[in-house]
Design an enzyme around this catalytic site. Structure first.
Site, mmCIF file in Angstrom:
data_model
loop_
_atom_site.group_PDB
_atom_site.id
_atom_site.type_symbol
_atom_site.label_atom_id
_atom_site.label_comp_id
_atom_site.label_asym_id
_atom_site.label_seq_id
_atom_site.Cartn_x
_atom_site.Cartn_y
_atom_site.Cartn_z
ATOM 1 N N ASN A 5 -8.542 -9.759 2.742
ATOM 2 C CA ASN A 5 -7.159 -9.805 3.218
ATOM 3 C C ASN A 5 -6.321 -10.502 2.150
ATOM 4 O O ASN A 5 -6.404 -11.720 1.992
ATOM 5 C CB ASN A 5 -7.122 -10.582 4.542
ATOM 6 C CG ASN A 5 -5.716 -10.829 5.052
ATOM 7 O OD1 ASN A 5 -4.760 -10.240 4.554
ATOM 8 N ND2 ASN A 5 -5.604 -11.694 6.049
ATOM 9 N N LYS A 45 -3.190 -10.872 2.105
ATOM 10 C CA LYS A 45 -1.986 -11.508 2.667
ATOM 11 C C LYS A 45 -0.768 -11.118 1.810
ATOM 12 O O LYS A 45 -0.741 -10.014 1.264
ATOM 13 C CB LYS A 45 -2.175 -13.017 2.790
ATOM 14 C CG LYS A 45 -3.483 -13.353 3.539
ATOM 15 C CD LYS A 45 -3.624 -14.767 3.953
ATOM 16 C CE LYS A 45 -4.940 -14.955 4.694
ATOM 17 N NZ LYS A 45 -5.123 -16.289 5.239
ATOM 18 N N HIS A 87 -3.921 -11.123 13.485
ATOM 19 C CA HIS A 87 -4.282 -12.259 12.628
ATOM 20 C C HIS A 87 -3.530 -13.498 13.117
ATOM 21 O O HIS A 87 -2.374 -13.403 13.546
ATOM 22 C CB HIS A 87 -3.914 -11.953 11.167
ATOM 23 C CG HIS A 87 -4.482 -12.962 10.218
ATOM 24 N ND1 HIS A 87 -3.917 -14.210 10.050
ATOM 25 C CD2 HIS A 87 -5.571 -12.939 9.419
ATOM 26 C CE1 HIS A 87 -4.636 -14.899 9.176
ATOM 27 N NE2 HIS A 87 -5.651 -14.146 8.777
ATOM 28 N N GLU A 132 -2.024 -15.760 11.632
ATOM 29 C CA GLU A 132 -0.733 -16.004 10.973
ATOM 30 C C GLU A 132 0.366 -15.156 11.608
ATOM 31 O O GLU A 132 1.517 -15.574 11.671
ATOM 32 C CB GLU A 132 -0.863 -15.747 9.464
ATOM 33 C CG GLU A 132 -1.657 -16.870 8.803
ATOM 34 C CD GLU A 132 -2.366 -16.501 7.512
ATOM 35 O OE1 GLU A 132 -2.106 -15.422 6.951
ATOM 36 O OE2 GLU A 132 -3.213 -17.313 7.083
ATOM 37 N N GLU A 134 -11.993 -15.988 13.596
ATOM 38 C CA GLU A 134 -11.424 -16.837 12.548
ATOM 39 C C GLU A 134 -10.858 -18.104 13.176
ATOM 40 O O GLU A 134 -9.732 -18.090 13.704
ATOM 41 C CB GLU A 134 -10.285 -16.106 11.839
ATOM 42 C CG GLU A 134 -10.707 -14.852 11.116
ATOM 43 C CD GLU A 134 -9.748 -14.534 9.973
ATOM 44 O OE1 GLU A 134 -10.214 -14.493 8.829
ATOM 45 O OE2 GLU A 134 -8.547 -14.362 10.216
ATOM 46 N N GLY A 187 -7.893 -20.914 5.029
ATOM 47 C CA GLY A 187 -7.188 -21.438 3.865
ATOM 48 C C GLY A 187 -7.322 -22.935 3.673
ATOM 49 O O GLY A 187 -6.589 -23.533 2.889
ATOM 50 N N SER A 234 -12.210 -19.549 5.065
ATOM 51 C CA SER A 234 -12.794 -20.262 3.923
ATOM 52 C C SER A 234 -14.181 -19.752 3.522
ATOM 53 O O SER A 234 -15.047 -20.537 3.102
ATOM 54 C CB SER A 234 -12.816 -21.773 4.182
ATOM 55 O OG SER A 234 -11.495 -22.265 4.313
HETATM 56 P P1 PGA Z 1 -9.273 -17.642 3.833
HETATM 57 O O1 PGA Z 1 -8.460 -16.672 4.843
HETATM 58 O O2 PGA Z 1 -10.533 -16.917 3.457
HETATM 59 O O3 PGA Z 1 -8.321 -17.840 2.682
HETATM 60 O O4 PGA Z 1 -9.559 -18.893 4.593
HETATM 61 C C1 PGA Z 1 -9.115 -15.908 5.816
HETATM 62 C C2 PGA Z 1 -8.132 -15.100 6.615
HETATM 63 O O5 PGA Z 1 -7.036 -15.577 6.934
HETATM 64 O O6 PGA Z 1 -8.404 -13.938 6.945
#
Ligand code: PGA
Length: 249
Positions: A9, A11, A93, A95, A163, A169, A209
């Site tokens: 992803n 983003k 997601h 976010e 997640e 992140g 992560s």
């Molecule tokens: P990350 O993000 O691997 O940077 O923690 C995962 C995600 O949001 O899908």
């Protein structure tokens, strides 16, 4: 049999020059790669689909609208995504749930549009750090799972990504026991709702992560069928070892 899946992803990162990371990834894929899906920003979907043609990689979008078409300025429909050659779309997601106030029923409606456009959905669920501290993780997961998933879910149209929001992140990763507990719980809920035959073939991804140095340990956990990778999917040199770790399991 459930297929294994590594999803990247990107983003809101990357413009045309980032397509070189896809070109760089292709020769680094293992001989028998798992399915790999890269989800770049929407303006790159067409070009990315062309770049992966004939490889084990396919392309996904990061969101779609819950309506098929109409007066929704700035939004992108599932059919438009499918038209780019993409095969998947991420929905729900954290976010988007947080910044765009997407509810479980919005996520379900988006998934329905995606399915009718022939896309597979990667449906995201996960608890906040407050939920975990209050020992509410499994209740939150149960609510998101039943609310975000409609009765039409199958192994052919749905992937679920667990997640934990606090792991995205941040460099913080749940313990293996915590990952296993939630993945086992999700599988059990799917079996209750859809029966063994369907529940057994819906892939469950862990996300938050995931890095080259922790991927293999996570992939060895029962009921973990792959990963949804954010930051470490941006560079071929980071994503390739994660894909290879999944291929070894
Ligand atoms: P990350 O993000 O691997 O940077 O923690 C995962 C995600 O949001 O899908």
């Amino acid at each position: 049999m459930r297929h294994k899946l590594a999803v990247g992803n990107w983003k809101m990162n990357g413009s045309t020059s980032a397509l070189s990371e896809i070109d760089a990834l292709i020769p680094l894929l293992p001989d028998t790669p798992p399915h790999v899906v890269i989800c770049p920003p929407a303006p790159l979907l067409f070009r990315a689909s062309e770049a992966v043609h004939g490889t084990a990689i396919t392309i996904g979008a990061q969101d779609c609208h819950m309506q098929a078409s109409g007066a929704y300025t700035g939004d992108i429909s599932a059919a438009m995504i499918a038209d780019t050659g993409a095969t998947h779309v991420i929905v729900g997601h954290s976010e988007r749930r947080a910044a765009h106030e997407e509810s479980n029923s919005d996520v379900r409606a988006k998934a329905a549009q995606a399915w009718s456009a022939g896309l597979k959905t990667i449906i995201c669920i996960g608890e906040s750090d407050e939920d975990r501290a209050a020992d509410n993780t499994l209740d939150i997961i149960a609510g998101q799972l039943s609310g975000s998933l409609s009765d039409g879910a199958t192994g052919a149209n749905t992937v679920i990504a667990y997640e934990p929001i606090w792991a995205i992140g941040t460099g913080k990763v749940p313990s293996l026991d915590q990952i296993i507990e939630v993945h086992d719980f999700i599988r059990a809920r799917l079996i209750d709702r859809f029966g063994d035959a369907i529940a057994d073939v819906i892939p469950l991804l862990y996300g938050g992560s995931v890095k080259p140095d922790n991927a293999e340990t996570i992939f060895r956990a029962k009921n973990v069928d792959g990963a949804l990778v954010g930051g470490a999917s941006l560079k071929a040199s980071d994503f390739a070892p994660i894909i290879s770790a999944l291929a070894r399991i």
